[in-house]
Design an enzyme around this catalytic site. Structure first.
Site, short mmCIF file in Angstrom:
data_model
loop_
_atom_site.label_atom_id
_atom_site.label_comp_id
_atom_site.label_asym_id
_atom_site.label_seq_id
_atom_site.Cartn_x
_atom_site.Cartn_y
_atom_site.Cartn_z
N CYS A 12 0.87 -1.18 0.00
CA CYS A 12 0.00 0.00 0.00
C CYS A 12 0.91 1.23 0.00
O CYS A 12 2.14 1.10 0.15
CB CYS A 12 -0.89 0.00 1.25
SG CYS A 12 0.08 0.06 2.76
N HIS A 44 6.81 -7.04 7.01
CA HIS A 44 6.86 -8.47 7.31
C HIS A 44 7.10 -9.26 6.04
O HIS A 44 6.23 -9.95 5.54
CB HIS A 44 5.58 -8.92 8.02
CG HIS A 44 5.52 -8.40 9.41
ND1 HIS A 44 6.34 -8.86 10.41
CD2 HIS A 44 4.79 -7.41 9.97
CE1 HIS A 44 6.11 -8.19 11.52
NE2 HIS A 44 5.18 -7.29 11.27
N HIS A 79 3.76 1.72 10.80
CA HIS A 79 2.83 1.59 11.94
C HIS A 79 2.93 2.77 12.91
O HIS A 79 2.00 3.00 13.68
CB HIS A 79 3.18 0.37 12.80
CG HIS A 79 2.96 -0.93 12.15
ND1 HIS A 79 1.88 -1.19 11.37
CD2 HIS A 79 3.67 -2.09 12.20
CE1 HIS A 79 1.95 -2.45 10.97
NE2 HIS A 79 3.02 -3.00 11.45
N CYS A 101 3.17 6.11 8.39
CA CYS A 101 2.23 6.43 7.30
C CYS A 101 1.47 7.72 7.67
O CYS A 101 1.00 7.86 8.81
CB CYS A 101 1.25 5.28 7.12
SG CYS A 101 -0.01 5.66 5.92
N GLU A 131 0.47 -0.76 15.77
CA GLU A 131 -0.12 0.54 15.39
C GLU A 131 -0.97 1.08 16.54
O GLU A 131 -0.91 2.27 16.87
CB GLU A 131 -0.98 0.38 14.13
CG GLU A 131 -1.60 1.70 13.69
CD GLU A 131 -2.70 1.52 12.64
OE1 GLU A 131 -2.51 0.75 11.68
OE2 GLU A 131 -3.75 2.15 12.81
N THR A 169 -6.17 1.62 11.52
CA THR A 169 -6.43 1.88 10.08
C THR A 169 -6.97 0.67 9.32
O THR A 169 -7.70 0.83 8.35
CB THR A 169 -5.14 2.36 9.37
OG1 THR A 169 -4.10 1.42 9.63
CG2 THR A 169 -4.73 3.73 9.81
N ASN A 227 -3.08 -10.83 6.13
CA ASN A 227 -3.87 -10.20 5.06
C ASN A 227 -3.81 -11.01 3.77
O ASN A 227 -4.75 -11.01 2.99
CB ASN A 227 -3.47 -8.71 4.89
CG ASN A 227 -2.23 -8.52 4.09
OD1 ASN A 227 -2.28 -8.49 2.87
ND2 ASN A 227 -1.08 -8.42 4.74
FE1 F3S Z 1 -1.07 1.30 4.31
FE2 F3S Z 1 -1.04 3.59 5.54
FE3 F3S Z 1 -3.29 2.49 4.87
S1 F3S Z 1 0.32 1.89 5.91
S2 F3S Z 1 -2.92 0.29 4.97
S3 F3S Z 1 -1.75 3.26 3.47
S4 F3S Z 1 -2.84 3.50 6.77
#
Ligand code: F3S
Length: 287
Positions: A12, A44, A79, A101, A131, A169, A227
């Site tokens: 992501c 990971h 995180h 992020c 997180e 998140t 995931n």
């Molecule tokens: Fe990735 Fe940031 Fe969303 S790490 S899952 S873009 S909160």
């Protein structure tokens, strides 16, 4: 053979940004000869962490470990961390590169500001997730983590308390709404900030949509990545010929249904782009 590659496969935005940050710092450290540390594995994924190690990056698992480390730069992963961890690293004299992020950083800011304004904080999420531990560490007041309906029902506080609710998140949107509904019935002065990030949801929606339109589906990711397991489950519901692989090596063992003409590919959040491309290329060669 037709191949449909999911546009949301792999990293992501936040994870990509964090991994790119480490590679940029490695380049800089070559000129400046500095030590680089990441606070916890940046992602990971064994291949990525091993590659970073081979380029001199050390993974620090605790703040105490830093006592024995020569000065250098500590990179905070996507995180995020608590305010006190941030301050401690800084006090120990290390430079901090913050790859938290921005979506997570926004939650830190909300929690910090609202708690300063007298709001107690509720975090909807998994209390052991790094997180959530990081978010908790930005609150100046009482903070409660709620992860299920029972915990939401059991929650009590002073009748005149002001509450601010945020979310981890990656929390499930439906479940978040349900828990907020339970809390809302308690008649507290409550503000809810939906801080769920869409990246996971979008990846799952696209995986489902592709899996339902192909003959064979390939899901790439680490065996222990939750995931990726979830993606595999979703794809298996839509496509009976769904395969879970870690790298292109696993394609050697893979057999397709004789009738298979279209293959779909998706990947978990910690699967690097080069592994996805390698699988895509090898699928073309093999089938
Ligand atoms: Fe990735 Fe940031 Fe969303 S790490 S899952 S873009 S909160």
């Amino acid at each position: 053979m037709d191949i449909k590659l999911a546009s949301t496969a792999g990293f992501c935005f936040g994870v990509k940004r964090a991994v790119d940050t480490v590679y940029t710092e490695i380049e800089k450290s070559r000129e400046e000869n500095t030590n680089i540390y990441t606070f916890g594995p940046i992602i990971h994924n064994e291949q990525v962490v091993e590659d970073l190690k081979s380029q001199g990056v050390k993974v620090i698992e605790s703040l105490e470990e830093l006592n024995d480390c020569p000065q250098g730069t500590v990179i905070i992963r996507s995180h995020g961390v608590s305010k006190s961890e941030y301050d401690t690293i800084s006090k120990k004299g290390f430079e901090i590169i913050d790859a938290t992020c921005p979506f997570v950083k926004k939650i830190h800011n909300t929690v910090f500001e609202k708690s300063k304004d007298g709001y107690d904080i509720i975090i909807i999420g998994n209390e052991n997730h790094p997180e959530v531990l990081g978010i908790k560490g930005w609150s100046l007041r009482k903070t409660t983590v709620i992860g299920n309906e029972e915990e939401a029902s059991d929650f009590v506080c002073e009748k005149d308390a002001k509450l601010c609710v945020v979310s981890q998140t990656t929390f499930n949107y439906k479940k978040f709404n349900k828990l907020v509904e339970i809390l809302g019935k308690k008649l507290y002065d409550i503000i809810v900030v939906n801080t769920i990030c869409n990246a996971t949801n979008e990846r799952q929606l696209e995986a489902r949509q592709i899996a339902s339109s192909v003959d064979t589906m390939i899901v790439i990711g680490g065996k222990t990545s939750s995931n990726t397991q979830k993606l595999y489950e979703i794809c298996s519901e839509e496509c009976i010929d769904t395969h879970y692989i870690q790298t292109s090596e696993d394609l050697k063992e893979m057999k397709l249904l004789p009738s298979s003409k279209v293959i779909g590919i998706t990947a978990g959040a910690s699967t690097p782009k080069n592994i996805i491309e390698e699988v895509q290329n090898n699928v073309r060669i093999k089938f």
